[in-house]
Design an enzyme around this catalytic site. Structure first.
Site, PDB file in Angstrom:
ATOM      1  N   TYR A   1     -28.728   2.571  -2.231  1.00  0.00           N
ATOM      2  CA  TYR A   1     -28.872   2.253  -0.663  1.00  0.00           C
ATOM      3  C   TYR A   1     -30.224   0.932  -0.321  1.00  0.00           C
ATOM      4  CZ  TYR A   1     -30.221   1.881   4.210  1.00  0.00           C
ATOM      5  OH  TYR A   1     -30.360   1.009   5.740  1.00  0.00           O
TER       6      TYR A   1
ATOM      7  N   ILE B   1     -34.721   5.196  12.073  1.00  0.00           N
ATOM      8  CA  ILE B   1     -34.390   5.371  13.516  1.00  0.00           C
ATOM      9  C   ILE B   1     -34.567   5.902  14.737  1.00  0.00           C
ATOM     10  CG2 ILE B   1     -33.024   3.882  15.433  1.00  0.00           C
ATOM     11  CD1 ILE B   1     -34.694   1.357  13.753  1.00  0.00           C
TER      12      ILE B   1
ATOM     13  N   LYS C   1     -29.814  -3.004  -0.263  1.00  0.00           N
ATOM     14  CA  LYS C   1     -30.604  -3.802   0.894  1.00  0.00           C
ATOM     15  C   LYS C   1     -31.149  -5.345   0.302  1.00  0.00           C
ATOM     16  CE  LYS C   1     -29.168  -2.193   4.805  1.00  0.00           C
ATOM     17  NZ  LYS C   1     -28.773  -2.257   5.804  1.00  0.00           N
TER      18      LYS C   1
ATOM     19  N   ASP D   1     -14.908  -0.976  14.781  1.00  0.00           N
ATOM     20  CA  ASP D   1     -15.456  -0.293  14.086  1.00  0.00           C
ATOM     21  C   ASP D   1     -14.796   1.130  13.220  1.00  0.00           C
ATOM     22  OD1 ASP D   1     -16.672   2.723  12.895  1.00  0.00           O
ATOM     23  OD2 ASP D   1     -18.844   2.013  13.560  1.00  0.00           O
ATOM     24  N   ILE D   2     -14.696   1.870  12.402  1.00  0.00           N
ATOM     25  CA  ILE D   2     -12.909   1.671  11.693  1.00  0.00           C
ATOM     26  C   ILE D   2     -12.535   2.907  12.093  1.00  0.00           C
ATOM     27  CG2 ILE D   2     -14.742   3.545  10.063  1.00  0.00           C
ATOM     28  CD1 ILE D   2     -12.541   2.718   7.351  1.00  0.00           C
TER      29      ILE D   2
HETATM   30  N1  SER Z   1     -33.034   5.532   7.830  1.00  0.00           N
HETATM   31  C1  SER Z   1     -32.404   5.015   6.904  1.00  0.00           C
HETATM   32  C2  SER Z   1     -31.889   5.834   5.827  1.00  0.00           C
HETATM   33  O1  SER Z   1     -32.628   7.080   5.914  1.00  0.00           O
HETATM   34  C3  SER Z   1     -33.172   3.786   6.094  1.00  0.00           C
HETATM   35  O2  SER Z   1     -33.012   2.281   6.962  1.00  0.00           O
HETATM   36  O3  SER Z   1     -31.128   5.663   4.590  1.00  0.00           O
END
Ligand code: SER
Length: 318
Positions: free
Chosen positions: A141, A171, A145, A33-34
């Site tokens: 983001y 998650i 992806k 990690d950084i």
């Molecule tokens: N959990 C991530 C986010 O909220 C989605 O991939 O950016």
């Protein structure tokens, strides 16, 4: 197999590293990690400081440890990405292209690089989102992806590499906190429920998103990495679902165990990001091709989360 993990100090990396060390042996999982990671990672096996934009430093680590597999988790998430889009583009694409190029040059056996529900956008069907569908995200983001999926697939097709990926939902976990994502409310709500008995949510009550508890996330990630290649019809973009709920349902689940829990709402810039993502995903390809099956539902997760966070509070860790 010796495996390098980038982003080992993050929400997923911090738990995936320890899980992989149990399977492959501590000395075979090189965490990086950084910044320094948790004590349990630093103490249980090899660790390297690594900026994923430094390709030659990554190559040196691959040589030093005789690496043949990479879990590439280092990335900027959606909310931070909207505050600083160029930063998200540079880290997410720069890191990924270094991993893929090194995979090719150093003839690595296998690479896993996650995608996300953020690859979808407002024009994507929101319920039971199909595997093959419109990918027109409106966040930087999400753009990284989709570009990442395309890029990874290019290396599979053009160079015959073994690159795998899955589209993570939000998650939820009780280890390292998530940093800078939109789905972070579904973690913060549990901490605030235990600490203060109330939570102010940055998206509105009927915001519904696909979510997954960390034990299922680890299972999905590791099972895809270990799946027999001949069973896979696609590589880099598996939808993986688990549960799907709106914030009211999440709060009601908490109220079953903390009856006085209170929630109020102050939607901010996160709302538009959440609104551009699906409510639930169709993950039948993952189920059919590599046996994906989640274990947790909302209430089982809530009980587990509340118990774990209460222990952290009692120990003075939060
Ligand atoms: N959990 C991530 C986010 O909220 C989605 O991939 O950016």
């Amino acid at each position: 197999m010796k495996i390098l993990i980038t982003g080992c100090a993050g929400q997923i990396g911090s738990e995936l590293t320890l899980e992989l060390r149990k399977i492959y042996g501590n000395e075979n999982i090189i965490a990086s990690d950084i910044k320094e990671a948790s004590k349990s990672i630093m103490k249980s096996g090899p660790f390297e400081l690594l900026n994923v934009l430094d390709k030659e430093a990554m190559r040196n680590i691959i040589h030093k440890h005789n690496i043949s597999g990479i879990f590439h988790l280092a990335a900027i998430l959606s909310a931070v990405g909207e505050k600083n889009p160029m930063f998200a583009w540079n880290i997410n694409m720069g890191g990924l292209i270094n991993v893929l190029e090194l995979g090719k040059e150093e003839k690595l056996e296998r690479i896993l690089c996650p995608s996300s529900i953020a690859a979808f956008g407002p024009e994507t069907p929101t319920e039971n989102t199909p595997q093959e569908t419109v990918l027109r995200p409106t966040t930087m983001y999400g753009i990284t992806k989709v570009a990442g999926e395309l890029l990874a697939n290019y290396y599979v097709q053009k160079y015959g590499m073994d690159v795998r990926g899955l589209r993570y939902p939000g998650i939820i976990s009780n280890g390292a906190l998530p940093g800078g994502g939109t789905t972070d409310y579904a973690v913060a709500i549990y901490y605030d429920a235990i600490k203060y008995g109330k939570y102010t949510c940055f998206v509105n009550a009927n915001t519904q998103l696909p979510m997954m508890y960390m034990p299922d996330c680890l299972k999905a990630t590791i099972d895809l990495f270990r799946a027999d290649k001949k069973d896979l019809k696609r590589f880099v973009d598996y939808n993986v679902g688990s549960m799907s709920f709106d914030v009211t349902e999440l709060a009601n689940s908490i109220k079953k165990y903390i009856p006085n829990f209170e929630i109020d709402y102050m939607p901010d810039y996160h709302q538009a990001i959440a609104d551009s993502w699906p409510n639930s995903v169709d993950d039948s390809c993952a189920r059919e091709e590599w046996g994906w099956k989640p274990s947790y539902n909302l209430d089982a997760m809530t009980q587990d989360m509340l118990k774990a966070i209460k222990i952290k509070l009692d120990k003075g860790e939060i």
